[in-house]
Write a protein that holds these residues in place. Structure first.
Motif, PDB file in Angstrom:
ATOM      1  N   ASP A 191       0.658  -1.276  -0.215  1.00 25.65           N
ATOM      2  CA  ASP A 191       0.063  -0.189  -0.024  1.00 25.65           C
ATOM      3  C   ASP A 191       0.856   1.083  -0.003  1.00 25.65           C
ATOM      4  N   LEU A 192       1.927   1.358   0.827  1.00 28.99           N
ATOM      5  CA  LEU A 192       2.874   2.456   0.851  1.00 28.99           C
ATOM      6  C   LEU A 192       3.613   2.649  -0.457  1.00 28.99           C
ATOM      7  N   PHE A 193       3.988   1.588  -0.870  1.00 33.48           N
ATOM      8  CA  PHE A 193       4.753   1.768  -2.455  1.00 33.48           C
ATOM      9  C   PHE A 193       3.714   2.163  -3.513  1.00 33.48           C
ATOM     10  N   ASN A 194       2.542   1.636  -3.585  1.00 32.26           N
ATOM     11  CA  ASN A 194       1.696   1.839  -4.669  1.00 32.26           C
ATOM     12  C   ASN A 194       1.077   3.353  -4.286  1.00 32.26           C
ATOM     13  N   ASN A 195       1.117   4.008  -2.993  1.00 30.19           N
ATOM     14  CA  ASN A 195       0.570   5.107  -2.754  1.00 30.19           C
ATOM     15  C   ASN A 195       1.721   6.194  -3.063  1.00 30.19           C
ATOM     16  N   GLY A 196       3.037   5.911  -3.457  1.00 33.20           N
ATOM     17  CA  GLY A 196       4.132   6.786  -3.739  1.00 33.20           C
ATOM     18  C   GLY A 196       4.746   7.399  -2.406  1.00 33.20           C
ATOM     19  N   LYS A 197       4.516   6.597  -1.503  1.00 33.30           N
ATOM     20  CA  LYS A 197       5.154   7.156  -0.204  1.00 33.30           C
ATOM     21  C   LYS A 197       6.613   6.550   0.104  1.00 33.30           C
ATOM     22  N   VAL A 198       7.053   5.627  -0.756  1.00 33.85           N
ATOM     23  CA  VAL A 198       8.552   5.269  -0.667  1.00 33.85           C
ATOM     24  C   VAL A 198       8.857   4.499  -2.131  1.00 33.85           C
ATOM     25  N   ASP A 199      10.168   4.628  -2.454  1.00 34.33           N
ATOM     26  CA  ASP A 199      10.663   4.265  -3.744  1.00 34.33           C
ATOM     27  C   ASP A 199      11.229   3.043  -3.617  1.00 34.33           C
ATOM     28  N   GLN A 200      11.493   2.462  -2.793  1.00 35.03           N
ATOM     29  CA  GLN A 200      12.379   1.039  -2.753  1.00 35.03           C
ATOM     30  C   GLN A 200      11.933   0.440  -1.276  1.00 35.03           C
ATOM     31  N   ILE A 201      11.939  -1.123  -1.358  1.00 33.83           N
ATOM     32  CA  ILE A 201      11.662  -1.671  -0.064  1.00 33.83           C
ATOM     33  C   ILE A 201      12.595  -2.723   0.389  1.00 33.83           C
ATOM     34  N   LEU A 202      13.185  -2.497   1.843  1.00 33.24           N
ATOM     35  CA  LEU A 202      14.236  -3.156   2.191  1.00 33.24           C
ATOM     36  C   LEU A 202      13.544  -4.519   2.963  1.00 33.24           C
ATOM     37  N   ILE A 203      13.469  -5.567   2.650  1.00 35.94           N
ATOM     38  CA  ILE A 203      12.845  -6.733   3.401  1.00 35.94           C
ATOM     39  C   ILE A 203      14.256  -7.366   4.240  1.00 35.94           C
ATOM     40  N   SER A 204      13.689  -7.148   5.544  1.00 39.71           N
ATOM     41  CA  SER A 204      14.608  -7.548   6.582  1.00 39.71           C
ATOM     42  C   SER A 204      14.200  -8.752   7.423  1.00 39.71           C
ATOM     43  N   GLY A 205      14.784  -9.949   7.182  1.00 41.56           N
ATOM     44  CA  GLY A 205      14.218 -11.243   7.834  1.00 41.56           C
ATOM     45  C   GLY A 205      15.189 -12.229   8.315  1.00 41.56           C
ATOM     46  N   ASP A 206      14.590 -13.490   8.539  1.00 37.77           N
ATOM     47  CA  ASP A 206      15.556 -14.542   9.095  1.00 37.77           C
ATOM     48  C   ASP A 206      15.782 -15.512   7.844  1.00 37.77           C
ATOM     49  N   HIS A 207      17.138 -15.570   7.759  1.00 32.07           N
ATOM     50  CA  HIS A 207      17.437 -16.704   6.679  1.00 32.07           C
ATOM     51  C   HIS A 207      18.578 -17.516   7.391  1.00 32.07           C
ATOM     52  N   GLY A 208      18.492 -18.142   8.561  1.00 31.55           N
ATOM     53  CA  GLY A 208      19.373 -18.489   9.444  1.00 31.55           C
ATOM     54  C   GLY A 208      19.761 -20.084   8.980  1.00 31.55           C
ATOM     55  N   SER A 209      18.894 -20.660   7.749  1.00 34.26           N
ATOM     56  CA  SER A 209      19.373 -21.990   7.606  1.00 34.26           C
ATOM     57  C   SER A 209      18.772 -22.001   6.193  1.00 34.26           C
TER      58      SER A 209
END
Length: 209
Positions: free
Chosen positions: A76-94
């Motif tokens: 929703d934020l991206f499509n409403n022009g509030k941000v230009d890019q998305i940082l995905i921060s998550g667990d990839h521990g295995s």
């Protein structure tokens, strides 16, 4: 008998004090971050980057309800022009558990360009995600997306790391807060306080909190 009564009394006092301190810390964190948290998308300040914080994914790669709400709100934020890019921060521990790619695939399937995505595979907990967003990915201004129960802690960490980040409360469309999550979050506030005081550095061996 008198010794037993004193022991019970002291135990009760300690429990009550613990509850009061826990509730007081929670209230302080909420008050400390309230001015930087938004619930309506029209009021969210524009920023270069949205940071979506990871949560559980199923073995099939499907997002859990709590994570789906975060990611849908990010879309929703991206499509409403509030941000230009998305940082995905998550667990990839295995090798057999990967929140980041699951989120990325969902975003791409819902029309977000792959070129607009940044992937942080070592966002094992909230502190790590905020720290690495700044130090590793050099994100200077951002909107952090997660649920209301989690957002004050995330913003508290960001603020006390000196980051100019805002928070956007994910809409609870598929997810309802469980009591055990709320209890866990209250205890996690102590960890957040410790981390920002001592400015700890992320470790790849950490578990998600």
């Amino acid at each position: 008998m008198r010794l037993l009564k004193k022991s019970i009394l002291y135990t009760v006092i300690i429990i009550v004090l613990g509850i009061l301190i826990t509730l007081g810390l929670e209230a302080f964190i909420k008050q400390d971050t309230s001015s930087r948290i938004y619930t309506e998308i029209r009021n969210v300040p524009n920023a270069k980057t949205a940071i979506v914080l990871g949560a559980s994914v199923y073995s099939s790669g499907k997002l859990s309800p709590i994570l789906k709400d975060r990611v849908d709100s990010t879309i929703d934020l991206f499509n409403n022009g509030k941000v230009d890019q998305i940082l995905i921060s998550g667990d990839h521990g295995s090798d057999d558990y990967n929140e980041v790619d699951a989120i990325a695939n969902y975003l791409i399937d819902h029309g977000i360009p792959q070129t607009s995505l940044l992937l942080d595979h070592a966002g094992f907990n909230t502190y790590d995600s905020m720290y690495r967003a700044s130090k590793v990915f050099q994100i200077e201004d951002a909107v952090v997306i997660t649920q209301d129960f989690h957002l004050p802690r995330a913003m508290f960490i960001a603020k006390h790391l000196g980051l100019d980040y805002y928070g956007y409360q994910a809409k609870e469309r598929a997810f309802r807060i469980e009591t055990k999550i709320m209890k866990r979050e209250k205890l996690a506030n102590y960890k957040a306080l410790f981390e920002v005081i001592f400015k700890t550095k992320p470790s790849l061996s950490r578990k998600k909190v």
